[in-house]
Design a protein around this motif. Sequence first.
Motif, PDB file in Angstrom:
ATOM      1  N   ALA A 180      30.289  42.798  33.851  1.00  0.00           N
ATOM      2  CA  ALA A 180      31.693  42.560  34.174  1.00  0.00           C
ATOM      3  C   ALA A 180      31.877  41.188  34.805  1.00  0.00           C
ATOM      4  N   VAL A 181      30.980  40.832  35.723  1.00  0.00           N
ATOM      5  CA  VAL A 181      31.040  39.519  36.360  1.00  0.00           C
ATOM      6  C   VAL A 181      30.838  38.420  35.321  1.00  0.00           C
ATOM      7  N   ALA A 182      29.875  38.636  34.426  1.00  0.00           N
ATOM      8  CA  ALA A 182      29.607  37.642  33.391  1.00  0.00           C
ATOM      9  C   ALA A 182      30.841  37.411  32.519  1.00  0.00           C
ATOM     10  N   ALA A 183      31.521  38.499  32.164  1.00  0.00           N
ATOM     11  CA  ALA A 183      32.720  38.365  31.326  1.00  0.00           C
ATOM     12  C   ALA A 183      33.827  37.612  32.060  1.00  0.00           C
ATOM     13  N   ALA A 184      34.019  37.956  33.352  1.00  0.00           N
ATOM     14  CA  ALA A 184      35.081  37.307  34.124  1.00  0.00           C
ATOM     15  C   ALA A 184      34.783  35.832  34.358  1.00  0.00           C
ATOM     16  N   MET A 185      33.522  35.520  34.674  1.00  0.00           N
ATOM     17  CA  MET A 185      33.172  34.132  34.946  1.00  0.00           C
ATOM     18  C   MET A 185      33.182  33.290  33.669  1.00  0.00           C
ATOM     19  N   SER A 186      32.805  33.902  32.546  1.00  0.00           N
ATOM     20  CA  SER A 186      32.879  33.183  31.270  1.00  0.00           C
ATOM     21  C   SER A 186      34.327  32.851  30.935  1.00  0.00           C
ATOM     22  N   ARG A 187      35.205  33.817  31.161  1.00  0.00           N
ATOM     23  CA  ARG A 187      36.630  33.580  30.935  1.00  0.00           C
ATOM     24  C   ARG A 187      37.142  32.489  31.871  1.00  0.00           C
ATOM     25  N   SER A 188      36.687  32.524  33.135  1.00  0.00           N
ATOM     26  CA  SER A 188      37.121  31.531  34.109  1.00  0.00           C
ATOM     27  C   SER A 188      36.747  30.120  33.673  1.00  0.00           C
ATOM     28  N   GLY A 245      48.076  32.928  45.048  1.00  0.00           N
ATOM     29  CA  GLY A 245      48.833  33.410  43.900  1.00  0.00           C
ATOM     30  C   GLY A 245      47.979  33.610  42.672  1.00  0.00           C
ATOM     31  N   TRP A 246      48.627  33.943  41.571  1.00  0.00           N
ATOM     32  CA  TRP A 246      47.978  34.165  40.278  1.00  0.00           C
ATOM     33  C   TRP A 246      48.589  33.217  39.250  1.00  0.00           C
ATOM     34  N   TRP A 247      47.782  32.891  38.245  1.00  0.00           N
ATOM     35  CA  TRP A 247      48.287  32.126  37.112  1.00  0.00           C
ATOM     36  C   TRP A 247      48.551  33.100  35.970  1.00  0.00           C
ATOM     37  N   GLU A 248      49.820  33.405  35.754  1.00  0.00           N
ATOM     38  CA  GLU A 248      50.253  34.296  34.676  1.00  0.00           C
ATOM     39  C   GLU A 248      51.493  33.687  34.045  1.00  0.00           C
ATOM     40  N   ASN A 249      51.289  32.904  32.961  1.00  0.00           N
ATOM     41  CA  ASN A 249      52.386  32.153  32.348  1.00  0.00           C
ATOM     42  C   ASN A 249      53.061  31.266  33.390  1.00  0.00           C
ATOM     43  N   SER A 310      43.546  41.265  45.139  1.00  0.00           N
ATOM     44  CA  SER A 310      43.193  39.995  45.774  1.00  0.00           C
ATOM     45  C   SER A 310      44.061  38.846  45.272  1.00  0.00           C
ATOM     46  N   THR A 311      44.535  38.027  46.210  1.00  0.00           N
ATOM     47  CA  THR A 311      45.337  36.869  45.859  1.00  0.00           C
ATOM     48  C   THR A 311      44.537  35.573  45.975  1.00  0.00           C
ATOM     49  N   ILE A 312      43.372  35.631  46.590  1.00  0.00           N
ATOM     50  CA  ILE A 312      42.432  34.512  46.712  1.00  0.00           C
ATOM     51  C   ILE A 312      41.088  35.116  47.083  1.00  0.00           C
ATOM     52  N   THR A 313      40.002  34.414  46.800  1.00  0.00           N
ATOM     53  CA  THR A 313      38.667  34.936  47.105  1.00  0.00           C
ATOM     54  C   THR A 313      37.968  34.049  48.129  1.00  0.00           C
ATOM     55  N   VAL A 314      37.221  34.699  49.024  1.00  0.00           N
ATOM     56  CA  VAL A 314      36.394  33.995  50.008  1.00  0.00           C
ATOM     57  C   VAL A 314      34.958  34.439  49.831  1.00  0.00           C
ATOM     58  N   TYR A 330      38.073  33.537  40.294  1.00  0.00           N
ATOM     59  CA  TYR A 330      38.188  34.844  39.638  1.00  0.00           C
ATOM     60  C   TYR A 330      39.605  34.996  39.083  1.00  0.00           C
ATOM     61  N   PRO A 331      39.779  34.933  37.755  1.00  0.00           N
ATOM     62  CA  PRO A 331      41.132  35.022  37.182  1.00  0.00           C
ATOM     63  C   PRO A 331      41.745  36.402  37.433  1.00  0.00           C
ATOM     64  N   PRO A 332      43.060  36.471  37.654  1.00  0.00           N
ATOM     65  CA  PRO A 332      44.063  35.408  37.487  1.00  0.00           C
ATOM     66  C   PRO A 332      44.330  34.596  38.753  1.00  0.00           C
TER      67      PRO A 332
END
Length: 392
Positions: A180-188, A245-249, A310-314, A330-332
């Motif tokens: 799951a992490v690999a998929a998310a980071m690849s997308r990122s 925040g998130w990037w969604e359009n 989550s709105t931001i990661t630490v 981590y998107p979005p």
Amino acid sequence: MEAGFLREWKVKPGDYVQRGDIIAEVETQKGIIDIEVFDEGIIGELVIKEDDKVPVGTLMTYIHTSEKEVEKEPELVREESKMTAVQVKEPVKQMREPVTAPVHRIRASPLAKRIAAEKGIDISKVRGSGPEGAVIREDIEKAVQEKVTQPHKEIPPPIAEEIAPPSVSVQSYTENIRMAVAAAMSRSNREIPHYYLQTKVDMTAALTWLTEANRQRSSKDRLLPAVLLLKAVAKALTDVPDLNGWWENGLQRKKDIHIGFVVSLRTGGVIVPAIHHVDEKSPDELMKMLSDIIPRARALKLRSSELADSTITVTSLGEGAVETVYGVIYPPQVALVGFGGITEEPWAENGMVGVRPVMTVTLAADHRATDGNIGNQFLTALKQHLKQPEQL
């Protein structure tokens, strides 16, 4: 993830639920997740059956908040499951007395059966506390604690209402989390144009304040440096909200500050539960939240909101770690803050040179949402807040 298994319903049609109630348990790549509700009303048809594998976004059930909604429910609902107007207008939780199950059948949820099989528990010896005396997960966990097992006697499995699914090992969950992490980071890396900034912070004031504050606390209630880091990030986000925040359009700024805190798993991999409303919490409240959520994260027992809000990661490497960490967003989300280990370094200030405890802070940000000027404002604000810990 693209799909999950519904392992256990915690409600039935006609049950009254409030915001925050747990209605189901879903098995995901990150373990068994509690699904909570964010509305108040009455449960309608249970669309999905236990142990069904369903795609993300599939309708699970209806929650009726008015009489009109009940009338619009599909005819698929069984007649005995429909609610009366009185129930809708004056919803009351239904309290049911446990009923002893027939001798020849064992009433138990699929999840309870699976855990019992994994732990070697004779489910026929467990007293059920669920609807109509059914054995639920909590009953099995209690039996495990009390060591209600019979290891010396072979007992044929009872006739159950459903066949329990095969168990999933901790190692399998770890592998799934890594996927799951690999998929998310690849997308990122594929979608997000990262930019990076870093600064160094003299942690003398923060550590001095922390030492003094812990003198007045018992060892059980002592504060960790992570509490100050989270508070400082929340304060800086209040000053520079574009990174929350998130990037969604386009950039969708979030009003609430829910910080995803990276937790390393003992079996390998990481999981990132959300610490909710960090800006509104005191250091002591944050410490209690960390003490609760970190063990649950490592046991893979998190709520759905704790994995999605989550709105931001630490990420903090902790003591004795390398000095600098460069994160992947981590998107979005549109930003990640990294804290390296605290090291002693020469530090020049007001024409004087000395040795200070120094920490490197990095920012990974989405260039679609912000630019280096915004990132600079954020790190400057964060640095200033860490220099004034008494105001956190």
